[in-house]
Design a protein around this motif. Structure first.
Motif, PDB file in Angstrom:
ATOM      1  N   ALA A  43      -0.196 -19.144 -28.525  1.00 16.88           N
ATOM      2  CA  ALA A  43      -0.887 -20.567 -28.510  1.00 16.88           C
ATOM      3  C   ALA A  43       0.297 -21.468 -27.950  1.00 16.88           C
ATOM      4  O   ALA A  43      -0.114 -22.416 -27.260  1.00 16.88           O
ATOM      5  CB  ALA A  43      -1.196 -20.707 -29.940  1.00 16.88           C
ATOM      6  N   GLY A  44       1.465 -21.073 -28.096  1.00 17.63           N
ATOM      7  CA  GLY A  44       2.694 -22.035 -27.724  1.00 17.63           C
ATOM      8  C   GLY A  44       3.830 -21.156 -27.555  1.00 17.63           C
ATOM      9  O   GLY A  44       3.901 -20.088 -28.101  1.00 17.63           O
ATOM     10  N   THR A  45       4.727 -22.021 -26.804  1.00 19.64           N
ATOM     11  CA  THR A  45       5.991 -21.070 -26.630  1.00 19.64           C
ATOM     12  C   THR A  45       6.917 -22.424 -26.480  1.00 19.64           C
ATOM     13  O   THR A  45       6.800 -23.284 -25.704  1.00 19.64           O
ATOM     14  CB  THR A  45       5.877 -20.354 -25.101  1.00 19.64           C
ATOM     15  N   ALA A  46       8.130 -21.890 -27.073  1.00 20.62           N
ATOM     16  CA  ALA A  46       9.294 -23.079 -27.046  1.00 20.62           C
ATOM     17  C   ALA A  46      10.215 -22.372 -25.996  1.00 20.62           C
ATOM     18  O   ALA A  46      10.592 -21.392 -26.074  1.00 20.62           O
ATOM     19  CB  ALA A  46       9.762 -23.069 -28.340  1.00 20.62           C
ATOM     20  N   PHE A  47      10.645 -23.148 -24.950  1.00 16.43           N
ATOM     21  CA  PHE A  47      11.642 -22.688 -23.992  1.00 16.43           C
ATOM     22  C   PHE A  47      12.986 -23.676 -24.447  1.00 16.43           C
ATOM     23  O   PHE A  47      13.120 -24.831 -24.109  1.00 16.43           O
ATOM     24  CB  PHE A  47      11.270 -23.116 -22.663  1.00 16.43           C
ATOM     25  N   LEU A  59      -6.541 -22.180 -25.598  1.00 13.20           N
ATOM     26  CA  LEU A  59      -6.730 -22.522 -27.127  1.00 13.20           C
ATOM     27  C   LEU A  59      -6.752 -23.496 -27.650  1.00 13.20           C
ATOM     28  O   LEU A  59      -7.305 -23.982 -28.669  1.00 13.20           O
ATOM     29  CB  LEU A  59      -5.584 -21.299 -27.665  1.00 13.20           C
ATOM     30  N   LEU A  60      -5.937 -24.363 -27.071  1.00 12.57           N
ATOM     31  CA  LEU A  60      -5.879 -25.872 -27.523  1.00 12.57           C
ATOM     32  C   LEU A  60      -7.191 -26.410 -27.487  1.00 12.57           C
ATOM     33  O   LEU A  60      -7.529 -27.289 -28.527  1.00 12.57           O
ATOM     34  CB  LEU A  60      -4.952 -26.675 -26.659  1.00 12.57           C
ATOM     35  N   GLN A  61      -8.089 -26.360 -26.480  1.00 10.61           N
ATOM     36  CA  GLN A  61      -9.574 -26.769 -26.482  1.00 10.61           C
ATOM     37  C   GLN A  61     -10.286 -26.335 -27.485  1.00 10.61           C
ATOM     38  O   GLN A  61     -11.097 -27.057 -28.229  1.00 10.61           O
ATOM     39  CB  GLN A  61      -9.874 -26.571 -24.950  1.00 10.61           C
ATOM     40  N   PHE A  67      -3.629 -26.875 -33.702  1.00  9.97           N
ATOM     41  CA  PHE A  67      -2.356 -27.075 -32.576  1.00  9.97           C
ATOM     42  C   PHE A  67      -1.750 -28.406 -33.038  1.00  9.97           C
ATOM     43  O   PHE A  67      -0.437 -28.281 -33.312  1.00  9.97           O
ATOM     44  CB  PHE A  67      -3.018 -27.462 -31.172  1.00  9.97           C
ATOM     45  N   ILE A  68      -2.487 -29.431 -33.675  1.00 15.31           N
ATOM     46  CA  ILE A  68      -1.593 -30.492 -34.037  1.00 15.31           C
ATOM     47  C   ILE A  68      -0.981 -30.347 -35.656  1.00 15.31           C
ATOM     48  O   ILE A  68       0.145 -30.662 -35.464  1.00 15.31           O
ATOM     49  CB  ILE A  68      -2.589 -31.600 -34.229  1.00 15.31           C
ATOM     50  N   GLY A  69      -1.802 -29.522 -36.235  1.00 14.72           N
ATOM     51  CA  GLY A  69      -1.274 -29.315 -37.662  1.00 14.72           C
ATOM     52  C   GLY A  69      -0.394 -28.091 -37.688  1.00 14.72           C
ATOM     53  O   GLY A  69       0.874 -28.072 -38.657  1.00 14.72           O
ATOM     54  N   ASP A  70      -0.340 -27.206 -36.998  1.00 15.85           N
ATOM     55  CA  ASP A  70       0.584 -26.023 -37.124  1.00 15.85           C
ATOM     56  C   ASP A  70       1.238 -25.422 -35.693  1.00 15.85           C
ATOM     57  O   ASP A  70       2.362 -25.188 -35.997  1.00 15.85           O
ATOM     58  CB  ASP A  70      -0.546 -24.849 -37.579  1.00 15.85           C
ATOM     59  N   VAL A  71       0.639 -25.345 -34.876  1.00 14.91           N
ATOM     60  CA  VAL A  71       1.292 -24.979 -33.466  1.00 14.91           C
ATOM     61  C   VAL A  71       2.529 -25.776 -33.238  1.00 14.91           C
ATOM     62  O   VAL A  71       3.651 -25.208 -32.658  1.00 14.91           O
ATOM     63  CB  VAL A  71       0.330 -24.730 -32.421  1.00 14.91           C
ATOM     64  N   LEU A  72       2.196 -27.101 -33.055  1.00 12.76           N
ATOM     65  CA  LEU A  72       2.981 -27.904 -32.465  1.00 12.76           C
ATOM     66  C   LEU A  72       4.259 -28.005 -33.541  1.00 12.76           C
ATOM     67  O   LEU A  72       5.445 -27.903 -32.933  1.00 12.76           O
ATOM     68  CB  LEU A  72       2.465 -29.266 -32.349  1.00 12.76           C
ATOM     69  N   PRO A  73       4.190 -28.131 -34.607  1.00  9.83           N
ATOM     70  CA  PRO A  73       5.422 -28.242 -35.792  1.00  9.83           C
ATOM     71  C   PRO A  73       6.259 -26.676 -35.680  1.00  9.83           C
ATOM     72  O   PRO A  73       7.313 -26.889 -35.584  1.00  9.83           O
ATOM     73  CB  PRO A  73       4.633 -28.337 -37.054  1.00  9.83           C
ATOM     74  N   HIS A  74       5.429 -25.713 -35.356  1.00  7.43           N
ATOM     75  CA  HIS A  74       5.969 -24.291 -35.109  1.00  7.43           C
ATOM     76  C   HIS A  74       6.910 -24.302 -33.975  1.00  7.43           C
ATOM     77  O   HIS A  74       8.110 -23.931 -33.962  1.00  7.43           O
ATOM     78  CB  HIS A  74       4.690 -23.233 -35.070  1.00  7.43           C
ATOM     79  N   GLU A  75       6.385 -24.792 -32.995  1.00  8.84           N
ATOM     80  CA  GLU A  75       7.197 -24.741 -31.721  1.00  8.84           C
ATOM     81  C   GLU A  75       8.189 -25.894 -31.591  1.00  8.84           C
ATOM     82  O   GLU A  75       9.540 -25.458 -31.118  1.00  8.84           O
ATOM     83  CB  GLU A  75       6.318 -24.994 -30.200  1.00  8.84           C
ATOM     84  N   VAL A  76       8.043 -26.898 -32.512  1.00 10.94           N
ATOM     85  CA  VAL A  76       9.134 -27.914 -32.336  1.00 10.94           C
ATOM     86  C   VAL A  76      10.202 -27.330 -33.219  1.00 10.94           C
ATOM     87  O   VAL A  76      11.685 -27.480 -32.847  1.00 10.94           O
ATOM     88  CB  VAL A  76       8.632 -29.368 -33.072  1.00 10.94           C
ATOM     89  N   SER A  77       9.889 -26.340 -34.464  1.00 16.22           N
ATOM     90  CA  SER A  77      10.958 -26.022 -35.379  1.00 16.22           C
ATOM     91  C   SER A  77      11.750 -25.048 -34.587  1.00 16.22           C
ATOM     92  O   SER A  77      13.150 -25.102 -34.730  1.00 16.22           O
ATOM     93  CB  SER A  77      10.183 -25.492 -36.435  1.00 16.22           C
ATOM     94  N   HIS A  78      11.314 -24.228 -33.487  1.00 18.22           N
ATOM     95  CA  HIS A  78      12.304 -23.388 -32.489  1.00 18.22           C
ATOM     96  C   HIS A  78      13.135 -24.227 -31.949  1.00 18.22           C
ATOM     97  O   HIS A  78      14.223 -23.944 -31.938  1.00 18.22           O
ATOM     98  CB  HIS A  78      11.063 -22.802 -31.720  1.00 18.22           C
ATOM     99  N   LEU A  79      12.818 -25.369 -31.225  1.00 18.65           N
ATOM    100  CA  LEU A  79      13.725 -26.070 -30.568  1.00 18.65           C
ATOM    101  C   LEU A  79      14.739 -26.757 -31.398  1.00 18.65           C
ATOM    102  O   LEU A  79      15.925 -26.698 -31.204  1.00 18.65           O
ATOM    103  CB  LEU A  79      12.986 -27.242 -29.943  1.00 18.65           C
ATOM    104  N   LEU A  80      14.371 -27.430 -32.679  1.00 18.37           N
ATOM    105  CA  LEU A  80      15.511 -27.841 -33.521  1.00 18.37           C
ATOM    106  C   LEU A  80      16.392 -26.932 -33.883  1.00 18.37           C
ATOM    107  O   LEU A  80      17.627 -27.138 -34.109  1.00 18.37           O
ATOM    108  CB  LEU A  80      14.375 -28.652 -34.736  1.00 18.37           C
ATOM    109  N   VAL A  81      15.898 -25.840 -34.346  1.00 20.08           N
ATOM    110  CA  VAL A  81      16.876 -24.742 -34.889  1.00 20.08           C
ATOM    111  C   VAL A  81      17.813 -24.267 -33.832  1.00 20.08           C
ATOM    112  O   VAL A  81      18.937 -24.145 -34.059  1.00 20.08           O
ATOM    113  CB  VAL A  81      16.033 -23.483 -35.424  1.00 20.08           C
ATOM    114  N   PHE A  82      17.391 -24.170 -32.660  1.00 18.91           N
ATOM    115  CA  PHE A  82      18.319 -23.856 -31.590  1.00 18.91           C
ATOM    116  C   PHE A  82      19.260 -25.107 -31.468  1.00 18.91           C
ATOM    117  O   PHE A  82      20.447 -24.656 -31.135  1.00 18.91           O
ATOM    118  CB  PHE A  82      17.432 -23.728 -30.119  1.00 18.91           C
ATOM    119  N   GLN A  83      18.907 -26.036 -31.503  1.00 17.37           N
ATOM    120  CA  GLN A  83      19.917 -27.363 -31.262  1.00 17.37           C
ATOM    121  C   GLN A  83      20.758 -27.560 -32.507  1.00 17.37           C
ATOM    122  O   GLN A  83      21.754 -27.760 -32.303  1.00 17.37           O
ATOM    123  CB  GLN A  83      18.849 -28.622 -31.014  1.00 17.37           C
TER     124      GLN A  83
END
Length: 162
Positions: A43-47, A59-61, A67-83
């Motif tokens: 559904a999503g991938t964090a680089f 899948l977004l369509q 995507f708004i409620g789950d997928v986006l927070p999921h991927e943002v969490s990956h980026l934040l944890v990395f930082q």
């Protein structure tokens, strides 16, 4: 494929998530780039090093609210944890904590979206549970003798059907 209204909605939600994270951690995180490219059944991938999130447009369509409620927070969490912590287990305690504490989301690691709109090629396998569709990539790895796969329910090795 993704219209400008959906892109604007996702961009707005991304901004809201980062506002929440900035307030929670009392620091500023740079907004990531959002891209929309097919990526198999993901559904999503964090680089992490690129500070970029890719969302699967097909899948977004079909699953915009998820995507708004789950997928986006999921991927943002990956980026934040990395930082915050550098390289750690992708769905480890740090990621789970950000999902729960910052975004008030269940730390789910897999989606259950209908994959039929992706029109993925599959190979038929079976176990005690019944038929299972395996991706062509996994099927080829089985044919080459490189991999064996186990059913998540019955724990039996998957065998080619027929």
């Amino acid at each position: 494929m993704i219209d400008s209204a959906d892109k604007a909605l996702l961009s707005q939600r991304l901004g809201e998530l980062y506002t929440e994270a900035n307030a929670y951690f009392k620091r500023h995180f740079p907004l990531p780039e959002l891209t929309y490219r097919r990526s198999g059944r993901h559904a999503g991938t964090a680089f992490l090093q690129q500070n970029r999130i890719n969302l699967n447009p097909v899948l977004l369509q079909h699953n915009r609210d998820a995507f708004i409620g789950d997928v986006l927070p999921h991927e943002v969490s990956h980026l934040l944890v990395f930082q915050l912590f550098g390289r750690v287990k992708p769905h480890g305690k740090e990621w789970q904590s950000v999902m729960r504490e910052v975004f008030k989301c269940a730390p789910e690691t897999r989606h259950d979206f209908d994959l039929s709109p992706l029109k993925l090629r599959t190979a038929d396998y079976e176990c005690a549970c019944g038929p299972i569709a395996l991706s062509i990539r996994r099927h080829n790895a089985v044919l080459r003798g490189q991999k064996q796969y186990i059913c998540r329910q019955c724990r039996q090795q998957l065998k080619p059907a027929g």
